[in-house]
Design an enzyme around this catalytic site. Structure first.
Site, PDB file in Angstrom:
ATOM      1  N   GLU A 148       0.814  -1.220   0.000  1.00  0.00           N
ATOM      2  CA  GLU A 148       0.000   0.000   0.000  1.00  0.00           C
ATOM      3  C   GLU A 148       0.848   1.272   0.000  1.00  0.00           C
ATOM      4  OE1 GLU A 148      -2.695  -0.595   3.313  1.00  0.00           O
ATOM      5  OE2 GLU A 148      -3.462  -2.453   2.469  1.00  0.00           O
ATOM      6  N   GLU A 256      -5.729 -10.907  -1.469  1.00  0.00           N
ATOM      7  CA  GLU A 256      -6.536 -10.770  -0.245  1.00  0.00           C
ATOM      8  C   GLU A 256      -8.034 -10.772  -0.569  1.00  0.00           C
ATOM      9  OE1 GLU A 256      -5.254  -7.385   2.128  1.00  0.00           O
ATOM     10  OE2 GLU A 256      -3.134  -7.765   1.686  1.00  0.00           O
TER      11      GLU A 256
HETATM   12  O1  9MR Z   1      -7.135  -8.570   8.431  1.00  0.00           O
HETATM   13  C1  9MR Z   1      -6.277  -7.692   9.089  1.00  0.00           C
HETATM   14  C2  9MR Z   1      -6.904  -7.232  10.392  1.00  0.00           C
HETATM   15  O2  9MR Z   1      -6.995  -8.315  11.302  1.00  0.00           O
HETATM   16  C3  9MR Z   1      -6.095  -6.096  11.000  1.00  0.00           C
HETATM   17  O3  9MR Z   1      -6.771  -5.598  12.134  1.00  0.00           O
HETATM   18  C4  9MR Z   1      -5.934  -4.998   9.962  1.00  0.00           C
HETATM   19  C5  9MR Z   1      -5.141  -3.814  10.491  1.00  0.00           C
HETATM   20  O4  9MR Z   1      -5.024  -2.831   9.508  1.00  0.00           O
HETATM   21  O5  9MR Z   1      -5.256  -5.526   8.835  1.00  0.00           O
HETATM   22  C6  9MR Z   1      -6.017  -6.495   8.191  1.00  0.00           C
HETATM   23  O6  9MR Z   1      -5.354  -6.935   7.017  1.00  0.00           O
HETATM   24  C7  9MR Z   1      -5.094  -5.941   6.014  1.00  0.00           C
HETATM   25  C8  9MR Z   1      -3.876  -6.383   5.246  1.00  0.00           C
HETATM   26  O7  9MR Z   1      -2.810  -6.615   6.114  1.00  0.00           O
HETATM   27  C9  9MR Z   1      -3.493  -5.358   4.205  1.00  0.00           C
HETATM   28  N1  9MR Z   1      -4.594  -5.060   3.323  1.00  0.00           N
HETATM   29  C10 9MR Z   1      -5.842  -4.727   3.970  1.00  0.00           C
HETATM   30  C11 9MR Z   1      -6.223  -5.806   4.978  1.00  0.00           C
HETATM   31  C12 9MR Z   1      -7.563  -5.512   5.597  1.00  0.00           C
HETATM   32  O8  9MR Z   1      -7.511  -4.342   6.341  1.00  0.00           O
END
Ligand code: 9MR
Length: 338
Positions: A148, A256
């Site tokens: 990102e 994802e």
């Molecule tokens: O699924 C993840 C969640 O448990 C966390 O709280 C969150 C924190 O930002 O991150 C989520 O995973 C993210 C991923 O690492 C990067 N792309 C977006 C995903 C969803 O937010």
């Protein structure tokens, strides 16, 4: 014969059939299709969850434990135990692994969020990547080196890495990763980068093309694809985007995938969700996408309701971890892959 006998025969045939019908994992292996899921430590501890993961997927990605907040909570303390278990689990089950993620603006520990000195930031970035890829040398199929890096306006995000090091942090991260592990595929991952012809999609492409032109060691890109059931996939823009990255010699991964539904769930919305999941799977196969990762399998642990108020039911297994009809359709589709 009495009706009860017929009933017993029917029930036993059903049980026999379901015992012998191949698992999604087996089908994916046969089709040489990498189908994976983001997992949490509990997926490897709870026997029911573990079986579900073993029966359905051939590649895993840690949802959180390899983010620096957890992996390196202070400069001197490393939490290797969860990633070690994941690596052992993948090896024991002959599964591949995606790494997620080194360089991100989110889920960093305080010692990184408080960085201000450029040289110190470079040292932390290089040291983090080198330590992980030395410990797990050759163990990961792909790794999201940076995640990102472009913001919603299509410019480089003003992250802690950008503020302390400047835009060259991206090149540095990829070069360091390549030096530490020559075998892992190095990926730049993002969201809303999946369509050609959008501000962010085109800015992402421009950044990646520039890296390739300058011979920065990048092997592929990741499209996260957190999408909505109510918005059909723009197949043409997605395929055009995949093609232009492949023309640069890069791979494309769907990293994802989840398809959220605006609550309440109705049969119509589930049908729309099914179409999105199946379109993405089909396109992934036809365009030789490197791997197709679900961002979680069950609504029981979903990140969706906490982030998108009023949305849910985004995953192919329900909150009781039973497959929804969409999962059976996905299985049929993978079975039909040529
Ligand atoms: O699924 C993840 C969640 O448990 C966390 O709280 C969150 C924190 O930002 O991150 C989520 O995973 C993210 C991923 O690492 C990067 N792309 C977006 C995903 C969803 O937010």
């Amino acid at each position: 014969m009495k009706t009860q006998h017929w009933f017993m025969i029917l029930v036993s045939s059903f049980i026999l059939l379901s015992c012998f019908s191949p698992t999604m994992r087996k089908i994916a292996d046969t089709k040489q299709f990498l189908l994976g899921v983001a997992v949490r430590p509990s997926d490897l501890l709870d026997p029911k969850d573990t079986k579900l993961v073993q029966d359905n997927f051939n590649i895993l990605v840690p949802e959180n434990i390899m983010k620096l907040q957890y992996l390196r909570p202070t400069e001197t303390f490393w939490n290797w135990s969860d990633p070690d278990k994941l690596v052992q689990f993948a090896e024991a089950n002959n599964m591949k692994l995606r790494g997620h993620t080194f360089v991100w603006h989110n889920q960093n520990p305080p010692f990184i969020n408080n960085l201000s000195d450029k040289n110190k930031a470079i040292q932390i970035l290089q040291d983090t990547i080198t330590q992980v890829l030395t410990r797990y040398n050759g163990k990961f199929y792909e790794y999201d080196v940076c995640n990102e890096v472009i913001d919603d306006n299509g410019v480089l995000r003003n992250s802690i890495w950008m503020k302390t090091i400047g835009p060259e942090y991206i090149d540095m991260a990829f070069k360091t990763a390549r030096q530490a592990d020559p075998s892992v595929k190095l990926i730049l991952n993002d969201y809303n980068n999946d369509y050609a012809g959008t501000t962010k999609g085109d800015a992402f492409y421009k950044l990646v093309k520039d890296m390739v032109d300058r011979k920065i060691p990048i092997d592929g890109v990741g499209f996260q694809l957190h999408v909505m059931a109510e918005q059909p996939i723009n197949e043409q823009a997605l395929r055009a985007n995949i093609k232009r990255f492949r023309d640069l010699g890069l791979s494309v991964s769907f990293t994802e995938v989840d398809v959220r539904i605006k609550l309440p769930v109705t049969p119509e919305k589930e049908a729309a969700q099914q179409k999105v999941y199946l379109d993405l799977l089909r396109i992934a196969r036809e365009e030789q996408v490197s791997c197709f990762m679900l961002w979680g399998y069950t609504d029981a642990y979903s990140w969706i309701p906490g982030t998108f108020a009023g949305y849910g039911s985004a995953h192919p297994f329900d909150a009781k971890k039973n497959p929804k009809p969409v999962f059976s359709e996905m299985k049929k589709l993978v079975t039909s892959f040529k």
